[in-house]
Scaffold this motif. Structure first.
Motif, PDB file in Angstrom:
ATOM      1  N   ARG A  56      10.981 -51.677  22.269  1.00 38.22           N
ATOM      2  CA  ARG A  56      10.286 -52.368  21.188  1.00 38.22           C
ATOM      3  C   ARG A  56       9.873 -53.754  21.673  1.00 38.22           C
ATOM      4  O   ARG A  56      10.465 -54.303  22.605  1.00 38.22           O
ATOM      5  N   SER A  58       9.845 -57.605  21.681  1.00 37.38           N
ATOM      6  CA  SER A  58      10.800 -58.633  21.313  1.00 37.38           C
ATOM      7  C   SER A  58      10.509 -59.857  22.162  1.00 37.38           C
ATOM      8  O   SER A  58       9.480 -59.926  22.842  1.00 37.38           O
ATOM      9  N   TYR A  59      11.417 -60.831  22.133  1.00 38.67           N
ATOM     10  CA  TYR A  59      11.194 -62.057  22.888  1.00 38.67           C
ATOM     11  C   TYR A  59      11.348 -61.832  24.379  1.00 38.67           C
ATOM     12  O   TYR A  59      11.069 -62.699  25.180  1.00 38.67           O
ATOM     13  N   TYR A 248      23.421 -54.345  16.041  1.00 40.74           N
ATOM     14  CA  TYR A 248      22.729 -53.974  17.280  1.00 40.74           C
ATOM     15  C   TYR A 248      22.798 -52.482  17.578  1.00 40.74           C
ATOM     16  O   TYR A 248      21.916 -51.946  18.248  1.00 40.74           O
TER      17      TYR A 248
END
Lengths: 331, 331
Positions: A56, A58-59, A248
């Motif tokens: 995915r 994300s940062y 998570y």
């Protein structure tokens, strides 16, 4: 030369298991001008890596199947064609999860000469220590009069945050998951420690632990911990959102707290952060932390797994509460 | 003298109903030195009043059973023994939900002399207008380059927030609950309007409305709206939490968004606020808003119920989407 590395073989569903990882062989070419060959001595496993195992945006980019994982590591230069990193230099990199690597120097930092153990630059002097300091001072704007609640208080970040807040003059409440972690936190000076696994109602447990209310919540867990914090925050409280480890490994979307209206009623400030955004302030942090350490004012724990092959177990152990303080792998 | 007032007769469960309220008679004594007798002309009903109907600690004391409710009102001084408020003065107070009241002047503000209608000081020039301005500028630190998402966009606060953000140069996405409210918002210059009642997936609808992502979310609704905003926020986005009207009538705790980890991943700032905390800045707001109005740059809608006896229906209508712009009762 032949090297070993840990590859991601499949994306975990729920808590990662050994089958998601494989110890694999690889080879490195001769180094070229400007390059160094580094042998890793220590590597870090951190909860945030779980996010990179999902495909995915994300940062930070996701890990790729069939490739070596990445993460913080301390190594030693074995061969060098780069004058900045001569043979024998100890270096910090993001090239963990492998025995050796070649670098052109980008992303390498030579460890400063200190009496501190090398691996402290993966913990108290590294990313987790800097995260605790950043969350408390740069995000939550910690004041000596604050009552601070810290979840996952015995972890690599939490245990440092607890001690920094105590040194700053704060009253500190920590939550953790076992009686010996409770004892550890009490030995670090934490005022009240909650073993949340023994509490049926975390909102009430926190109210009892901090009848004066919470001014700052250092959020590492999410879920019920966030709900309990919201219920017990004082007006104008600040929440530094560092992690939500309870989320998570969720295989289904986890509902959030039922009491988010407290944001309005109590006029709360909530801010999520990623420590890498604050790295320009590392020097300021390191100077302060180095001084605290040299004065004997701060302690740290390590949980060490031996050998690269154990790295997946060390990582999985993070989600089973197997670490006190920083979880490390000694190669 | 004999007066009329609306009393709270029981605490609502779920959406309030007419049975929770009663029109009652009361009497007022003669005024004493320093006092004034005020006849109310207009009163405000606002979503935040629902919170005061619950018996819980909050930023403002709960309403008491068997007593008159309270809220913003505009009245006219009928008798005066207070030189600050001579007969004929129009005054703003928190003494709504009643036909007349006596005041010693505390909490009374004389309306400034303007060409504006009296009731605008309960709306565009009053608490809702000030709330929109505060949330955008003092909380979300609005920048002209921001894409702003505003929920309950056709309400008293939202419709002002939409126009302020447009004047500031922002791209504005609004969500509302009916096609005629969509038309209203488009007439106010809102760039993209979502009728959320027609969308099965609000996350996707918002992604389509703002493919560039959301920089500022002005939160009036909570629940799915917050979840959709979190999913579509840009990095370092700001969320000003003004209200969560979807939660106010919940009889069971409503789970929060499943995607609060976005706070970390996107490094978001979230801040709840109560406009009364910012009232010291009312002059600054009023100067700016007065100028916009005089220049014809801002419009406002009113939905008016006639007669004190209709006040409960006006209030209940807030939760049934019956208002465009400010919901008012004309006494």
């Amino acid at each position: 030369m032949n090297i070993q590395e840990i590859q991601l073989t499949s994306r975990p569903t729920g808590i990662p298991s050994a089958e998601n990882f494989a110890l694999a062989q690889n080879t490195l070419p001769e180094i070229q001008d400007g390059e160094v060959l580094v042998k890793n001595l220590w590597m870090s496993v951190d909860p945030y890596m779980r996010g990179r195992m999902m495909d995915r945006a994300s940062y930070i980019a996701p890990f790729q199947i069939g490739e070596a994982l990445e993460g913080g590591a301390i190594g030693e230069v074995l061969e060098s064609k780069n004058s900045e990193f001569p043979v024998g230099t100890k270096v910090n990199s993001m090239q963990g999860w492998r025995s050796h690597y070649i670098s052109n120097g980008n992303g390498l930092t030579a460890l400063p000469v200190t009496p501190l153990p090398d691996q402290s630059f993966l913990g108290i002097m590294g990313m987790p220590g800097m995260t605790a300091w950043t969350g408390l001072f740069r995000i939550a704007k910690l004041k000596p009069t604050d009552t601070v609640f810290i979840s996952a208080a015995s972890g690599a970040v939490g245990s440092v945050a607890c001690q920094i807040a105590k040194m700053h003059g704060c009253t500190v409440v920590g939550s953790t998951s076992s009686d010996d972690k409770v004892a550890l936190l009490k030995s670090l000076g934490v005022d009240v420690v909650i073993n949340y696994k023994k509490e049926s109602n975390l909102i009430e447990a926190l109210a009892k632990a901090a009848p004066q209310g919470i001014d700052v919540y250092f959020e590492n867990v999410g879920g019920e911990h966030l709900e309990a914090a919201l219920a017990n925050m004082n007006d104008y409280g600040r929440i530094a959102v560092c992690g939500m480890i309870s989320q998570y490994n969720a295989t289904e979307p986890q509902p959030g707290p039922t009491n988010l209206a407290m944001l309005i009623i109590k006029k709360l400030k909530v801010e999520g952060f990623i420590v890498f955004d604050h790295w320009a302030h590392y020097g300021e942090f390191a100077q302060q932390m180095g001084q605290w350490i040299s004065e004997g004012k701060i302690k740290w724990e390590e949980t060490v797994y031996e050998g690269l092959a154990e790295a997946p177990n060390a990582f999985i152990g993070l989600f089973e509460g197997k670490n006190k303080g920083k979880m490390l792998v000694k190669l």
